[in-house]
Design an enzyme around this catalytic site. Structure first.
Site, mmCIF file in Angstrom:
data_model
loop_
_atom_site.group_PDB
_atom_site.id
_atom_site.type_symbol
_atom_site.label_atom_id
_atom_site.label_comp_id
_atom_site.label_asym_id
_atom_site.label_seq_id
_atom_site.Cartn_x
_atom_site.Cartn_y
_atom_site.Cartn_z
ATOM 1 N N GLY A 1 -113.895 -82.081 -80.653
ATOM 2 C CA GLY A 1 -114.541 -80.930 -81.268
ATOM 3 C C GLY A 1 -113.868 -80.579 -82.580
ATOM 4 N N CYS B 1 -110.000 -73.448 -76.672
ATOM 5 C CA CYS B 1 -110.048 -72.999 -75.272
ATOM 6 C C CYS B 1 -108.958 -71.986 -74.998
ATOM 7 C CB CYS B 1 -109.776 -74.152 -74.304
ATOM 8 S SG CYS B 1 -110.900 -75.497 -74.487
ATOM 9 N N GLU C 1 -113.234 -67.096 -72.566
ATOM 10 C CA GLU C 1 -112.282 -68.185 -72.310
ATOM 11 C C GLU C 1 -112.289 -69.166 -73.472
ATOM 12 O OE1 GLU C 1 -112.407 -69.841 -68.349
ATOM 13 O OE2 GLU C 1 -112.549 -67.847 -67.463
ATOM 14 N N GLY D 1 -111.306 -82.997 -75.098
ATOM 15 C CA GLY D 1 -110.522 -81.874 -75.610
ATOM 16 C C GLY D 1 -109.058 -82.205 -75.822
ATOM 17 N N GLY D 2 -108.486 -81.541 -76.818
ATOM 18 C CA GLY D 2 -107.052 -81.656 -77.045
ATOM 19 C C GLY D 2 -106.624 -82.787 -77.957
HETATM 20 P P1 XMP Z 1 -111.142 -80.034 -79.134
HETATM 21 O O1 XMP Z 1 -109.666 -79.898 -78.817
HETATM 22 O O2 XMP Z 1 -111.477 -81.391 -79.588
HETATM 23 O O3 XMP Z 1 -111.886 -79.774 -77.733
HETATM 24 O O4 XMP Z 1 -111.597 -78.970 -80.069
HETATM 25 C C1 XMP Z 1 -113.290 -79.784 -77.582
HETATM 26 C C2 XMP Z 1 -113.644 -79.404 -76.155
HETATM 27 O O5 XMP Z 1 -113.233 -78.053 -75.847
HETATM 28 C C3 XMP Z 1 -113.987 -77.591 -74.725
HETATM 29 N N1 XMP Z 1 -114.442 -76.213 -75.002
HETATM 30 C C4 XMP Z 1 -113.983 -75.099 -74.385
HETATM 31 N N2 XMP Z 1 -113.085 -74.935 -73.388
HETATM 32 N N3 XMP Z 1 -113.385 -72.598 -73.503
HETATM 33 C C5 XMP Z 1 -112.802 -73.666 -72.933
HETATM 34 O O6 XMP Z 1 -111.985 -73.509 -72.012
HETATM 35 C C6 XMP Z 1 -114.302 -72.672 -74.514
HETATM 36 O O7 XMP Z 1 -114.789 -71.678 -75.025
HETATM 37 C C7 XMP Z 1 -114.617 -74.005 -74.963
HETATM 38 N N4 XMP Z 1 -115.470 -74.473 -75.916
HETATM 39 C C8 XMP Z 1 -115.336 -75.832 -75.894
HETATM 40 C C9 XMP Z 1 -115.144 -78.529 -74.541
HETATM 41 O O8 XMP Z 1 -114.857 -79.314 -73.404
HETATM 42 C C10 XMP Z 1 -115.126 -79.346 -75.835
HETATM 43 O O9 XMP Z 1 -115.715 -80.602 -75.715
#
Ligand code: XMP
Length: 477
Positions: free
Chosen positions: A362, A306, A415, A340-341
């Site tokens: 992810g 992100c 983004e 996420g995170g």
């Molecule tokens: P991790 O940290 O596990 O996070 O890779 C996966 C989550 O990231 C989000 N996601 C995005 N957020 N821009 C964003 O701001 C993006 O292009 C993007 N792609 C994924 C999403 O919530 C996912 O589950």
């Protein structure tokens, strides 16, 4: 602008779980059972992200087999996304009610293609009225060098095909497999019409994956993402295919469009759970819950791919977001998905301790055998691509897969970012480490269940020196 009394926003690396008294004799007594959404229970609090480099059927099957769930991304045509859902639904039920068939006039080449597309090793051969005419397995094809040959010339014909009636018990089917040394048992009615199929490999899988997350029909659980543009139409096809949960995929979930879609989906699909998000505030959560959401996805900008916080300057550090929202979610009995995170099992433990019911991941799952896409070799090492859904790479690619090219969106500031991740092999190793780490984290808090973890966990905030001390390192002078 309101006069702000700046709140402190903390995230996983700012805190640790303070060890608590524990009387848990072994980690095997720690139960990771949890709710994904109001009506869907999991045996492992892990969800694979609805991203096109993370979850299609292969990942969703692997996730559900260990007790979690995968969310099929939405950057596929509706029929293709439906096909992915169906593959998951087919993966592990004892009786396949709608087995895949082929005509006896088809070529072996076509049969192979159908088998490969559906991850299966055999096809029932039937006429136009659905009557069984034989069976064709990959073994029948393996040694044939003319793939233009017709199915009828390579199949086991009807008079040599072992069948059983619908309703045959598991024990009886096992006896038949043993006695006749066959691996597929077509079920037919009195008029020889195909009514199901039992395969010996499904028996093995049933025993092997005793912790699997399944629906009431014994099929693996699966969720699928929908966007606001074609959400209702897509949802209708997904629900029809047996999808257990609809996950609204929108970056800013505290938006009228997301609230309206949540309400609409709940009105139309009363028996399917709807997950709404992403949000990072109490207000956003409450608006979506009031619209009918069965789970809330929390996370604005923490994901590895992100760049929202950099590009838009918007977001809330993930741990604070979960901590702040969780009392409200508890009040409404709506589970939170911390999205996420999560960089390691310790982060997953902190996310759950803070009040989420599951974590969506992810990056940690990307680059595995089960994630979509092929690996490639660079500098003698194997890699796969991981990319944010809002990255420039992803939107350029979607120009070819989406019906209408969205030039305007492609030109917008991305983004998300795209990067390579080392190829990890089978995802089960990653999931095993996550499971072990989660159980360990819970044991340090003296918690045997997720609910106990919520009530017993205590966080301590660290200084930068504390965070540095937390990193493994060698003491070289
Ligand atoms: P991790 O940290 O596990 O996070 O890779 C996966 C989550 O990231 C989000 N996601 C995005 N957020 N821009 C964003 O701001 C993006 O292009 C993007 N792609 C994924 C999403 O919530 C996912 O589950």
């Amino acid at each position: 602008m309101e006069n702000h009394d700046f709140k402190l926003g903390l995230t996983y690396d700012d805190v640790l779980l303070v060890p608590q008294y524990s009387d848990i004799e072994s980690r095997k007594f720690i139960n990771l059972r949890t709710y994904f959404s109001r009506n869907i229970q999991l045996n492992l609090p892990i969800v694979s992200a609805n991203m096109d480099t993370v979850t299609e059927s292969r990942m969703a099957i692997a996730m559900a087999r260990v007790g979690g769930i995968g969310i099929i991304h939405r950057f596929l045509s509706i029929p293709d996304q439906v096909a992915e859902v169906k593959k998951v639904k087919r993966a592990q039920n004892l009786v396949i009610e709608d087995p895949i068939t082929i005509s006896k006039e088809a070529t072996l080449e076509k049969s192979l293609e159908v088998m490969q597309n559906n991850n299966i090793s055999g096809l029932l051969v039937c006429d136009r009225r659905g009557k069984l005419e034989g069976i064709l397995t990959s073994r029948d094809i393996r040694f044939k060098n003319n793939l233009k040959m017709r199915v009828k010339d390579a199949m086991t014909p009807r008079n040599k095909t072992i069948t059983a009636p619908f309703g045959t018990s598991a024990e009886k089917a096992l006896q038949i497999f043993d006695k006749y040394r066959v691996e597929k048992l077509p079920l037919v009615d009195k008029s020889n019409k195909i009514v199901g199929l039992i395969t010996s490999s499904d028996f093995q899988k049933l025993n092997q994956f005793s912790n699997a997350a399944k629906d009431s029909d014994g099929q693996l659980l699966v969720g699928a993402a929908v966007g606001v543009k074609d959400g209702l139409k897509r949802a209708e096809a997904l629900v029809e295919a047996g999808c257990n949960a609809l996950v609204i995929d929108i970056a800013h979930g505290h938006h009228k469009k997301c609230i309206d879609l949540t309400r609409e989906l709940k009105r139309k699909f009363k028996d399917t759970d709807v997950v709404a998000g992403n949000v990072a505030t109490i207000e956003g959560t409450e608006d979506l819950i009031k619209a009918g959401a069965d789970a809330i996805k929390v996370g604005i900008g923490p994901g590895a791919a992100c760049s929202t916080r950099i590009v838009a300057g918007a977001g809330v550090p993930q741990l604070s977001a979960i901590l702040e929202i969780s009392p409200l979610a508890r009040k409404y009995k709506v589970p939170l998905i911390a999205d996420g995170g999560v960089k390691n099992s310790g982060d997953a433990a902190k996310a759950i301790a803070a009040g989420s019911s599951t974590v969506m991941i992810g990056n940690m799952l990307a680059g595995s055998y089960e994630s979509p896409g092929e690996y490639y070799i660079e500098d003698g090492l194997a890699f796969k691509v991981y990319r944010g859904l809002a990255s420039r790479d992803a939107s350029i690619d979607r120009q070819t897969t989406e019906a209408k090219a969205d030039k305007e969106r492609q030109d917008r500031a991305p983004e998300g970012i795209s990067f390579r991740v080392t190829y990890k092999g089978e995802v089960k190793k990653v999931l095993r480490n996550l499971l072990d780490g989660l159980q360990s984290g819970m044991s340090y808090s003296g918690a045997k269940t997720v609910e106990e973890f919520w009530s017993k966990a205590k966080f301590i905030r660290m200084t930068e020196a504390g965070a540095k001390e937390s990193q493994p390192r060698s003491h070289q002078t």
